[in-house]
Structure formats: structure tokens, C-alpha cells
Design an enzyme around this catalytic site. Structure first.
Site, PDB file in Angstrom:
ATOM      1  N   GLY A   1       0.804  -1.212   0.000  1.00  0.00           N
ATOM      2  CA  GLY A   1       0.000   0.000   0.000  1.00  0.00           C
ATOM      3  C   GLY A   1       0.838   1.263   0.000  1.00  0.00           C
ATOM      4  N   CYS A   2       0.190   2.363   0.349  1.00  0.00           N
ATOM      5  CA  CYS A   2       0.764   3.689   0.122  1.00  0.00           C
ATOM      6  C   CYS A   2       1.960   4.030   1.010  1.00  0.00           C
ATOM      7  CB  CYS A   2      -0.319   4.753   0.290  1.00  0.00           C
ATOM      8  SG  CYS A   2      -1.612   4.688  -0.975  1.00  0.00           S
ATOM      9  N   PHE A   3       2.138   3.324   2.124  1.00  0.00           N
ATOM     10  CA  PHE A   3       3.290   3.644   2.986  1.00  0.00           C
ATOM     11  C   PHE A   3       4.594   3.060   2.459  1.00  0.00           C
ATOM     12  CE2 PHE A   3       1.572  -0.340   4.770  1.00  0.00           C
ATOM     13  CZ  PHE A   3       2.712  -1.130   4.806  1.00  0.00           C
TER      14      PHE A   3
END
Length: 398
Positions: A166-168
Site C-alpha cells: 500500500g501507500c506507505f
């Protein structure tokens, strides 16, 4: 039997003395560009949802507030017409999505990696490690293997494949690259994040507005960096040093951002209070990261923050009292590319060092010495990387 002294000497010889350093950056996008002002009409037309008039108006407002000017998407109108299952909200479509991403994710990654290797200026045979990250699909052998073949890397390159983070994860890959570079003498780590929304694109549904938020924000892109410690200044040009890297799960945040791989593709679920959760906890992460440096003024550092959406950036700015220009590079990437998940922060690093050079700033970090890179994503998970900028005038020594 080897003595303890011998082992200690071997261990010392295996490690580098200096910090991991970003030595080159490359980015790439698909050629298909979508302008946000036109997207609501296009999206509701291609998904045959124009009868959902009220929902379309809500989506228009989402797009208007997104602060995005344009995005790039591999999925073209022609492809979507040929594969209508992708345009429905809950139609079984994973096979069609996988057919796209298992091919296109490594290909887009190759474009970014080729640019980074060219800027680095060294033979690709010197690459010792490869980290590949994508939230777009899964496969075996993975995108790391496919990229190794596409680039012609040595078969002995040490590979790490990260799926479904995901985005992290733009912060995660840098944290891993830092550990690899600093603990393996002579290591040169190729890091690639490649994201394609073919796995998440779907039609609208009026009972799941969080899915619609994703349709308004996400775009396609790939970014690559070369990381190594103790650069050879006769052949390499260091851009940023990575001083520390940390990861944490925010308290009381379970379920705030979820993604689930199903027959219908990757479904996206988002709670309304994500901006609040991040802004509430960000100062603690900053304090832990920068207290060893004696830094408490958050306007005295440069900022590279994952642009999950404008509301997150607005609340972080408000909570920390940041000046408007602090998030310039972050907001520029959001405007010109949308949210490209893990690749975003690497695009922002690239934008910052280029703009710093164009403006005649003293360092790659907008003239400042110290900076922070933040990644936010499912968990809620936060990655915090402390960066030290280097002189923009730093040329390869001769």
C-alpha cells in the site's frame, strides 16, 4: 575454529562506514493521460453509469476537491470497452486484471529503472540487490524476477519482492535499502516501485463512497532509485543521505484503510477520519525521529510526504503550523500525477532535487540540510525516514 577476533574483523570488513545514500532517481508513467476536469464524464460514461445522476455529482465534487490536475492510466477506453467486467462494481474480473498487471507492472518499472541506471552512470552489473514493490497484483515468479530479466541484471542479484503493502511502502523500500546498503560492503541497491490501477478500477456504487474516493485519486506510475553507502565521488553523485528510518502502527487505527484482493479485483475501503488519525500522531513520529538531531522546528526541515489526498496534507499543515511552501513538492506531484501509492514519495524526491537545482538552492533539499519523508497507508502504518540533503553543485570528482 575461527576466533572471536577473526569473526569481528570479518563482520567489520563486510559493513560500510557511511550512511546509505540515494545516488540516482528515475520515473515513468503510461502514455495515456487523463485530465481530472474531464474524468467524471468519462468515468460514468465508460462504466455505463450515467443514470446515477446524484452519484455523478458527488464524484464531480470529489474530483474538484482532489487538487489533482491530471493522472496517467494504462487502462484506455478501448481496453475497457473490450473488457466490460472491469467497469462493473462487483463483476468477477481478476483474471482480466492480472493479465494486464503481471506484464505491465514490470515493464513500467523497467522504464523508471533504466532512467535511474542511466543517471547513475555505472554498469548495471554493479547492482547487487533489487527491491521491487507493487500493490498491483501478485504472481510467481514475481515482478522482481521479470524485471531482472527485462533489465538483463546478473542472475545472482539478491532480490526482494514486496506485494500488497500500500501507500506507505515508498518509505518501507528506502528503509530496507538503507539496511542493505549499510550492512553489505559495495552494495548498490536498485529500488523500484511500480503501480497500475488496473487492479482497482471499477464502476461506481452509491453504498460504497470510499471506493469512489479511490477512483478520484489513484493514478499509474513507477519510480526507481539507486541506493549505496560510501559513494565513489569520482563516478557517483550523491543526492540525499538516509540517516534513520522507522515504522509504526498508529493507535486506534485498525480498519482505517483496507484493501482486499477478491475475484472482483483489489477492493479499497477508507474511513473518514484518516486525515485526523495521521495529523493527531504525526508530531510524535517527528519528535522521535528528530530529537537526536535537536530539531523541533518543523518549518526548518524539507518535507516529502505521501500525498494520500488533500485533506491529509491540509490537516498535517494545520496541526504542525507548516508554512504553505513546505508541501510544495508534495502538492505538485499530487496535482500532476495523482496518488500513485508507493511510487509517490520517490516522485516527490525527484521533483524536489530538480526544483532545488533549477532555483539555485544550495542543497538538494530546497536549500535546507535536514528533511523528512513520510509514508502513510494500510494499518494505519506510518514510515518515517530522516534525510540529509547534499549540495546541488556536487559534481562528480575528476
Amino acid at each position: 575454529m575461527a576466533s572471536t577476533i577473526d569473526i569481528a574483523a570479518i563482520r567489520e570488513a563486510q559493513r560500510r562506514q557511511g550512511p546509505a545514500t540515494i545516488l540516482a532517481i528515475g520515473t515513468a508513467t503510461p502514455s495515456n493521460c487523463v485530465y481530472q476536469a474531464d474524468y467524471p464524464d468519462y468515468y460514468f460514461r465508460i462504466t455505463k453509469s450515467e443514470h446515477m445522476v446524484d452519484l455523478k455529482e458527488k464524484f464531480k465534487r470529489m474530483c474538484d476537491k482532489s487538487m489533482i490536475r491530471k493522472r496517467y492510466m494504462h487502462l484506455t477506453e478501448e481496453y475497457l470497452k473490450e473488457n466490460p467486467s472491469l467497469c462493473e462494481y462487483m463483476a468477477p474480473s481478476l483474471d482480466a486484471r492480472q493479465d494486464v498487471v503481471v506484464v505491465e507492472v514490470p515493464k513500467l518499472g523497467k522504464e523508471a529503472a533504466t532512467k535511474a541506471i542511466k543517471e547513475w552512470g555505472q554498469p548495471k552489473s554493479k547492482i547487487t540487490h533489487l527491491i521491487f514493490c507493487t500493490t498491483s497484483g501478485v504472481d510467481m515468479p514475481g515482478a522482481d524476477y521479470q524485471l531482472t530479466k527485462l533489465l538483463g541484471l546478473r542472475p545472482s542479484v539478491k532480490r526482494f519482492m514486496m506485494y500488497q503493502q500500500g501507500c506507505f511502502a515508498g518509505g518501507t523500500v528506502l528503509r530496507l535499502a538503507k539496511d542493505l546498503a549499510e550492512n553489505n560492503k559495495g552494495a548498490r541497491v536498485l529500488v523500484v516501485c511500480s503501480e497500475i490501477t488496473a487492479v482497482t478500477f471499477r464502476g461506481p456504487n452509491d453504498t460504497h463512497l470510499d471506493s469512489l474516493v479511490g477512483q478520484a485519486l489513484f493514478g499509474d506510475g513507477a519510480a526507481a532509485v539507486i541506493v549505496g553507502a560510501d559513494p565513489d565521488l569520482t563516478t557517483e553523485r550523491p543526492l540525499f543521505e538516509m540517516i534513520s528510518a522507522a515504522q509504526t502502527i498508529l493507535p486506534d487505527s485498525e480498519g482505517a484503510i483496507d484493501g482486499h484482493l477478491r475475484e472482483v479485483g483489489l477492493t479499497f475501503h477508507l474511513l473518514k477520519d484518516v486525515p485526523g488519525l495521521i495529523s493527531k500522531n504525526i508530531e510524535k513520529a517527528l519528535t522521535q525521529a528528530f530529537s537526536p538531531l535537536g530539531i523541533t522546528d518543523w518549518n526548518s526541515i524539507f518535507w516529502i510526504a505521501h500525498p494520500g489526498g488533500p485533506a491529509i496534507l491540509d490537516q498535517v499543515e494545520l496541526k504542525l503550523g507548516l508554512k504553505e511552501e513546505k508541501m510544495r513538492a508534495t502538492r505538485h506531484v499530487l496535482s500532476e500525477y495523482g496518488n500513485m501509492s508507493s511510487a509517490c514519495v520517490l516522485f516527490i524526491i525527484d521533483e524536489m532535487r530538480k526544483k532545488s537545482a533549477e532555483d539555485g538552492a544550495a542543497t538538494t533539499g530546497e536549500g535546507l540540510d535536514w528533511g523528512v519523508l513520510f509514508g502513510f497507508g494500510p494499518g494505519l502504518t506510518v514510515e518515517t525516514v530522516v534525510l540529509h540533503s547534499l549540495p546541488t553543485t556536487m559534481a562528480i570528482a575528476t
